[in-house]
Design an enzyme around this catalytic site. Structure first.
Site, mmCIF file in Angstrom:
data_model
loop_
_atom_site.group_PDB
_atom_site.id
_atom_site.type_symbol
_atom_site.label_atom_id
_atom_site.label_comp_id
_atom_site.label_asym_id
_atom_site.label_seq_id
_atom_site.Cartn_x
_atom_site.Cartn_y
_atom_site.Cartn_z
ATOM 1 N N HIS A 55 29.176 -26.966 -21.323
ATOM 2 C CA HIS A 55 28.023 -27.836 -20.979
ATOM 3 C C HIS A 55 27.862 -27.760 -19.370
ATOM 4 O O HIS A 55 28.512 -27.449 -18.606
ATOM 5 C CB HIS A 55 28.581 -29.317 -21.100
ATOM 6 C CG HIS A 55 29.399 -29.650 -22.496
ATOM 7 N ND1 HIS A 55 30.385 -29.417 -22.856
ATOM 8 C CD2 HIS A 55 28.667 -30.325 -23.597
ATOM 9 C CE1 HIS A 55 30.607 -29.862 -24.177
ATOM 10 N NE2 HIS A 55 29.393 -30.259 -24.423
ATOM 11 N N ASP A 58 30.388 -28.988 -17.475
ATOM 12 C CA ASP A 58 31.968 -28.267 -17.587
ATOM 13 C C ASP A 58 31.708 -27.277 -16.292
ATOM 14 O O ASP A 58 32.954 -27.087 -15.606
ATOM 15 C CB ASP A 58 32.053 -27.497 -18.876
ATOM 16 C CG ASP A 58 31.997 -28.203 -19.974
ATOM 17 O OD1 ASP A 58 32.411 -29.336 -19.853
ATOM 18 O OD2 ASP A 58 31.620 -27.669 -21.011
ATOM 19 N N GLU A 182 23.874 -30.014 -33.917
ATOM 20 C CA GLU A 182 25.210 -30.215 -34.430
ATOM 21 C C GLU A 182 25.415 -31.679 -34.804
ATOM 22 O O GLU A 182 25.145 -32.585 -34.054
ATOM 23 C CB GLU A 182 26.293 -30.204 -33.284
ATOM 24 C CG GLU A 182 27.756 -30.126 -33.602
ATOM 25 C CD GLU A 182 28.679 -29.813 -32.523
ATOM 26 O OE1 GLU A 182 28.423 -28.961 -31.700
ATOM 27 O OE2 GLU A 182 29.789 -30.178 -32.660
ATOM 28 N N ASP A 256 38.525 -37.217 -34.630
ATOM 29 C CA ASP A 256 38.288 -35.716 -34.480
ATOM 30 C C ASP A 256 39.291 -35.366 -33.990
ATOM 31 O O ASP A 256 39.647 -35.177 -32.503
ATOM 32 C CB ASP A 256 37.033 -35.841 -33.405
ATOM 33 C CG ASP A 256 36.444 -34.468 -33.521
ATOM 34 O OD1 ASP A 256 36.826 -33.553 -34.075
ATOM 35 O OD2 ASP A 256 35.415 -34.384 -32.508
ATOM 36 N N ASP A 258 40.057 -31.728 -34.107
ATOM 37 C CA ASP A 258 39.700 -30.223 -33.427
ATOM 38 C C ASP A 258 40.953 -29.536 -33.468
ATOM 39 O O ASP A 258 41.424 -29.116 -32.333
ATOM 40 C CB ASP A 258 39.214 -30.650 -31.805
ATOM 41 C CG ASP A 258 37.677 -30.906 -31.970
ATOM 42 O OD1 ASP A 258 37.095 -30.615 -33.101
ATOM 43 O OD2 ASP A 258 37.230 -31.387 -31.106
#
Ligand code: GLT
Ligand code: MN
Length: 388
Positions: A55, A58, A182, A256, A258
């Site tokens: 991102h 990031d 997404e 979530d 992950d």
């Protein structure tokens, strides 16, 4: 094969935010110190990844000065050069900053919507500068807790307008870049718009440049919605829209998670890998997951290596499935053609319709026939469990 060493041709990628996760969750503080983007690139190189995605924030903090941005980008480029890692995908963080608390492209506030467009154009410039060819849109805040607050039709129209604008921006700049949308059903919002890959596929067809826009289905997000991930991926693939994929793992109906790829539903992971390999999907195998909060950075490496290793083991299992005489004989039986019926399928004609209407079928014996799916499935399980 039996050598599960990741190689560049496997196109294994990770986000800076994945291996860079510090273990923070809604109930607890970080358990790992943050690493810099340069350190994360070196960590990914050490475990054998091919690429790194990010991102905008990031890499470049949201409040960085232009001089800081330039220094960070220069250092990052040097790290890429040193390690040979590439940047196949980039994306915009339109969810962390409080300004996006009620959405970015779907915010009710025109100032926020305009800022989201500005931020995304700048982030696209950054991604393209570093080599990205795919640009992901995950609208983490594009939703509501209460439908009193936002009109869902307005939200759809605003999202469409933003994506149309950004497609034109990409064309105007002459960038070689495709968008991948997404979906996620919820979290961090109570409900997120376009909640599944199927919703996204339908929405894409309403855009001005549908050919520039595909999907980035994520295992965890579809499993959260209780869906069969493979079926969504297959639909995207068949429509020519599988531009990217996010591999992770997840128990249905939960937050979530992950988890490391393949750590929860091995069978689903197997059929997914088999599908991607069988159809010849050539995009990134992007692991959009993170290590357990219990881990230090050695554990983060274990996590990353585990994602890739499991993928490669399942790839080998898929090749065995395709070469297994008993499995293939059953599949051939299941998929046997009926030459006498071939001429009634395909495009409609009145003659075919009349012929079909005149046929007799032995419905009762067709309904009684055993299909041997139990046997086929158990052979698959035996194969996956290593006893075949
Ligand atoms: C976040 C989300 C992912 C998205 C990332 C891209 S951010 O980690 O859970 O599924 O792909 O914005
Ligand atoms: Mn996720």
């Amino acid at each position: 094969m039996s050598d599960y060493t990741p190689k560049p041709e496997h196109k294994f990628t990770f986000g800076l935010w994945t291996v860079g996760s510090t273990g923070r969750d809604p109930f607890g503080a970080p358990t790992r110190d943050a690493l810099s983007p340069v350190e994360l690139v070196h960590l990914l190189a050490e475990v054998g990844a091919y690429g790194v995605n990010f991102h905008d924030n990031d890499l470049v903090p949201i409040d960085a000065t232009p001089a800081e941005r330039d220094r960070i980008v220069r250092d990052f480029k040097n790290a890429l050069k040193e390690t040979g890692l590439v940047v196949p995908m980039a994306t915009t963080n339109l969810f962390s900053d409080p300004v996006f608390k009620d959405g970015a492209f779907t915010s009710n506030d025109p100032k926020v919507r305009a800022y989201a467009l500005q931020k995304t154009m700048q982030a696209i410039d950054l991604g393209v500068e570093l080599g990205a060819k795919v640009y992901v849109f995950w609208g983490g805040r594009e939703g509501t807790e209460s439908d009193a607050t936002k009109n869902p039709v307005d939200a759809i129209k605003r999202t469409r307008e933003a994506l149309n604008f950004l497609c034109e921006y990409v064309l105007d700049q002459g960038y070689d870049l495709k968008f991948a949308l997404e979906a996620k059903p919820n979290e961090p919002r109570g409900d997120i718009y376009n909640p599944t890959t199927g919703h996204m596929l339908a929405f894409i067809e309403t855009l001005d440049h549908p050919e520039m826009v595909g999907v980035n289905p994520e295992v965890a997000h579809e499993h959260m919605a209780g869906l069969n991930f493979l079926h969504g991926v297959a639909q995207a693939w068949e429509a020519g829209k599988l531009f990217h994929i996010a591999l992770t793992d997840q128990y249905p109906g939960r937050y979530d998670q992950d988890f490391r790829f393949g750590s929860r539903d091995l069978t689903a992971a197997f059929f997914l890998v088999k599908f991607l390999e069988d159809v010849g999907y050539s995009g990134s195998r992007h692991f959009d997951a993170h290590a357990y909060r219990t881990e230090d950075y050695e554990g983060v490496k274990d996590f990353a290596r585990g994602c890739m290793r499991t993928y490669l083991i399942l790839k080998e299992k898929a090749a065995r499935f395709n070469a297994d005489p008993e499995i293939q004989a059953l599949l051939a039986e299941i998929n046997a053609t009926e030459p006498s019926l071939e001429s009634v399928f395909g495009a409609y004609s009145r003659e075919k319709a009349n012929r079909l209407k005149g046929m007799t079928f032995d419905r009762v014996s067709l309904g009684k026939r055993g299909l041997k799916y139990e046997r086929l499935d158990q052979l698959t399980i035996d194969l996956l469990l290593g006893v075949r």
